[in-house]
Design a protein around this motif. Structure first.
Motif, short mmCIF file in Angstrom:
data_model
loop_
_atom_site.label_atom_id
_atom_site.label_comp_id
_atom_site.label_asym_id
_atom_site.label_seq_id
_atom_site.Cartn_x
_atom_site.Cartn_y
_atom_site.Cartn_z
N ALA A 20 0.83 -1.21 0.00
CA ALA A 20 0.00 0.00 0.00
C ALA A 20 0.86 1.26 0.00
N ALA A 21 1.95 1.27 0.75
CA ALA A 21 2.84 2.43 0.78
C ALA A 21 3.52 2.62 -0.57
N LEU A 22 3.88 1.53 -1.25
CA LEU A 22 4.52 1.65 -2.56
C LEU A 22 3.54 2.14 -3.62
N VAL A 23 2.25 1.85 -3.46
CA VAL A 23 1.26 2.30 -4.43
C VAL A 23 0.84 3.74 -4.17
N VAL A 24 0.58 4.09 -2.92
CA VAL A 24 0.05 5.41 -2.58
C VAL A 24 1.15 6.45 -2.42
N ARG A 27 2.09 8.94 -5.39
CA ARG A 27 1.00 9.86 -5.70
C ARG A 27 0.95 11.00 -4.69
N LEU A 28 1.23 10.73 -3.44
CA LEU A 28 1.21 11.77 -2.42
C LEU A 28 2.43 12.69 -2.52
N ALA A 29 3.50 12.20 -3.11
CA ALA A 29 4.75 12.96 -3.17
C ALA A 29 4.83 13.90 -4.36
N ARG A 30 4.01 13.71 -5.40
CA ARG A 30 4.16 14.54 -6.59
C ARG A 30 3.42 15.87 -6.45
N ARG A 31 3.78 16.79 -7.33
CA ARG A 31 3.19 18.13 -7.31
C ARG A 31 1.75 18.08 -7.81
N PRO A 32 0.95 19.08 -7.44
CA PRO A 32 -0.42 19.12 -7.95
C PRO A 32 -0.45 19.32 -9.46
#
Length: 75
Positions: A20-24, A27-32
């Protein structure tokens, strides 16, 4: 009993959390992302391979008028 729970359940839960951490995570780390209708935060850039050959003025000669365009036809 407790040892078997620790032996089988903890590694399984840890594996699910790792996946789950590798999937999510990315996405949480990239810019809007830019969304349609938002103001464009960058300078306009006009590009052609050979502006002199196309008899076009230099890119810095274009004035930004604030007009809108796009695929929806909201000109």
């Amino acid at each position: 009993m407790v040892v078997s729970i620790l032996w089988y359940a903890v590694p399984s839960v840890a594996l699910y959390l790792l996946v789950a951490a590798l999937v999510v995570g990315p996405r949480l780390a990239r810019r809007p992302r830019y969304r349609v209708g938002q103001p464009w935060p960058h300078e306009p850039m006009w590009w052609t391979a050979n502006p002199q050959g196309a008899q076009l003025p230099a890119a810095h000669g274009h004035a930004v008028t604030g007009e809108r365009g796009g695929a929806r036809g909201s000109w």
